[in-house]
Motif scaffolding. Structure first.
Motif, PDB file in Angstrom:
ATOM      1  N   PRO A   1      -1.176  -3.325 -17.088  1.00 41.48           N
ATOM      2  CA  PRO A   1      -0.866  -2.261 -18.050  1.00 41.48           C
ATOM      3  C   PRO A   1       0.459  -2.516 -18.759  1.00 41.48           C
ATOM      4  N   ASP A   2       0.494  -2.221 -20.049  1.00 37.73           N
ATOM      5  CA  ASP A   2       1.773  -2.284 -20.742  1.00 37.73           C
ATOM      6  C   ASP A   2       2.524  -0.965 -20.508  1.00 37.73           C
ATOM      7  N   GLU A   3       3.673  -0.801 -21.119  1.00 34.19           N
ATOM      8  CA  GLU A   3       4.513   0.370 -20.846  1.00 34.19           C
ATOM      9  C   GLU A   3       3.772   1.680 -21.092  1.00 34.19           C
TER      10      GLU A   3
ATOM     11  N   GLN B   1       0.627   2.201 -20.889  1.00 34.25           N
ATOM     12  CA  GLN B   1      -0.551   2.353 -20.033  1.00 34.25           C
ATOM     13  C   GLN B   1      -0.195   2.561 -18.559  1.00 34.25           C
ATOM     14  N   VAL B   2       1.078   2.409 -18.219  1.00 33.44           N
ATOM     15  CA  VAL B   2       1.491   2.605 -16.827  1.00 33.44           C
ATOM     16  C   VAL B   2       1.354   4.092 -16.470  1.00 33.44           C
ATOM     17  N   TRP B   3       0.571   4.370 -15.464  1.00 30.48           N
ATOM     18  CA  TRP B   3       0.375   5.753 -15.013  1.00 30.48           C
ATOM     19  C   TRP B   3       1.022   6.010 -13.653  1.00 30.48           C
ATOM     20  N   ASN B   4       1.401   4.907 -12.971  1.00 33.20           N
ATOM     21  CA  ASN B   4       2.108   5.012 -11.702  1.00 33.20           C
ATOM     22  C   ASN B   4       3.045   3.818 -11.618  1.00 33.20           C
ATOM     23  N   PRO B   5       4.354   4.034 -11.705  1.00 29.76           N
ATOM     24  CA  PRO B   5       5.305   2.909 -11.707  1.00 29.76           C
ATOM     25  C   PRO B   5       5.255   2.071 -10.439  1.00 29.76           C
TER      26      PRO B   5
ATOM     27  N   LEU C   1       1.172  -1.213 -10.720  1.00 24.43           N
ATOM     28  CA  LEU C   1       0.985  -1.768 -12.068  1.00 24.43           C
ATOM     29  C   LEU C   1      -0.446  -2.281 -12.212  1.00 24.43           C
ATOM     30  N   TRP C   2      -1.357  -1.338 -12.327  1.00 27.54           N
ATOM     31  CA  TRP C   2      -2.787  -1.620 -12.404  1.00 27.54           C
ATOM     32  C   TRP C   2      -3.445  -0.515 -13.231  1.00 27.54           C
ATOM     33  N   GLN C   3      -4.505  -0.882 -13.925  1.00 27.86           N
ATOM     34  CA  GLN C   3      -5.294   0.111 -14.652  1.00 27.86           C
ATOM     35  C   GLN C   3      -6.774  -0.221 -14.499  1.00 27.86           C
TER      36      GLN C   3
END
Length: 369
Positions: free
Chosen positions: A122-124, A126-130, A133-135
């Motif tokens: 994920p780019d910045e 798209q990050v949903w949980n710091p 780093l996965w989507q």
């Protein structure tokens, strides 16, 4: 004068051919199809006195190993690197860029999932949980044209099943195969009545060997024959006739060509990449349908790549490549000439060549009427 003319004609042909076959720096990559075998897994079965220690497979029989998970993730990163000038340069996932499908088997779903994690971090935005780093990227079995289950149950495609049964009976009666299966019987003390019985034993041995576990001396002695038997068992899935090729792999070939044409015609919903994760029993029959000879048994993570280019002369150019395992070394990636369609092979020529293998209505053609 005649010889001089022939010389000039030959030079012109060389120039034109070279122009059409230029590297992607002059030819524009338009579409990529990726067909991948699932990565490293445990054996599908366990046999006392044949298999390695069951504790070697903590994730369960038939499931991905930790090595396989790492290799799938790494393959995704390497695919991103290979196609960095073709995919979104920001590495941002977009549903309009790629379709992903999988065989309906857990290890194939998981291979696709781990690969996509490496391919689309994920780019910045798209990050949903710091801390993660996965989507998620959609994996759709509804898109799959992988009919490996045709060999498991006659109800899926009766016409195919009848031919497969005949081909299997012929195969197991050959002197070489009878001798090989007798060798397995004598060393395993198993009945081994069918190809699948023998294949189950071979899978255990092959998988242990590929995982660097010890295998019995009698198996090590005939390891090349074990691998050849596994390859031939995959080949008979559609080697008996053009009809078997049409029913088993033809729908996938047709889907690839339709996707290529959608890209060339600039169709609204066309995707520039299609990834499918399947099995050894997907890759070998696929190559066989394309009449590719000298097929090697696909190792874990083996991948078929089909790239579609548009030349500066607005001509299409298809390249078929094969990566023999999960390592993605450039030296392992082999350019394969499409039989009957030598380079430069255009899309229209390829469609004409494969037309007889593409079903118009698979459900109807599968009926044994």
């Amino acid at each position: 004068m005649c010889n001089l003319s022939k010389k000039y004609i030959y030079i012109i042909l060389l120039v034109v051919t070279g122009y059409l076959c230029k590297t992607p720096s002059s030819n524009k990559l338009k579409f990529v199809f990726i067909l991948m075998r699932s990565v490293n897994r445990a054996p599908l079965n366990y046999y006392e006195n044949i298999s390695s220690n069951i504790e070697n497979w903590p994730n369960g029989l038939g499931e991905l190993t930790n090595e396989g998970i790492i290799n799938a993730y790494r393959a995704g990163k390497l695919l991103r690197e290979r196609y960095r000038h073709f995919l979104n340069p920001s590495e941002r996932y977009s549903p309009s860029e790629i379709d992903v499908s999988s065989s309906e088997v857990d290890r194939c779903y998981q291979t696709a999932g781990y690969l996509l994690a490496g391919m689309y971090p994920p780019d910045e935005q798209q990050v949903w949980n710091p801390e993660l780093l996965w989507q998620p990227v959609p994996i759709k079995t509804s898109l799959s044209k992988d009919y490996h289950m045709f060999g498991d149950n006659a109800l899926y495609c009766p016409k195919y099943w009848i031919e497969l049964h005949e081909a299997s009976e012929d195969f197991i009666k050959t002197e070489k195969i009878k001798n090989f299966i007798n060798y397995l019987r004598n060393n395993t003390f198993k009945t081994l009545k069918t190809i699948n019985d023998a294949l189950a034993i071979c899978d255990v041995i092959w998988t242990d060997y590929m995982s660097k576990n010890s295998i019995p001396d009698w198996a090590l002695k005939r390891f090349d024959d074990i691998e050849k038997f596994m390859l031939h068992s995959m080949l008979i899935l559609n080697s008996n006739s053009d009809q078997m090729k049409r029913l088993f792999s033809g729908d996938l070939v047709g889907d690839i060509i339709n996707r290529m044409e959608a890209i060339i015609n600039k169709s609204l919903n066309a995707k520039k990449m299609y990834l499918h994760v399947g099995h050894d029993s997907t890759i070998v029959p696929f190559f066989n349908t394309l009449n590719v000879s000298e097929i090697e048994y696909p190792q874990f993570g083996a991948t078929v790549l089909i790239e579609l280019y548009l030349t500066p002369l607005n001509k299409t150019l298809i390249k078929l490549l094969y990566n023999k395992n999960y390592e993605w070394k450039e030296s392992n990636i082999k350019l394969i000439e499409l039989p009957g369609c030598p380079l430069p092979c255009g899309l229209e020529n390829w469609r004409t060549l494969t037309q007889k293998f593409i079903p118009q209505n698979l459900n109807e053609e599968c009926k044994n009427s």
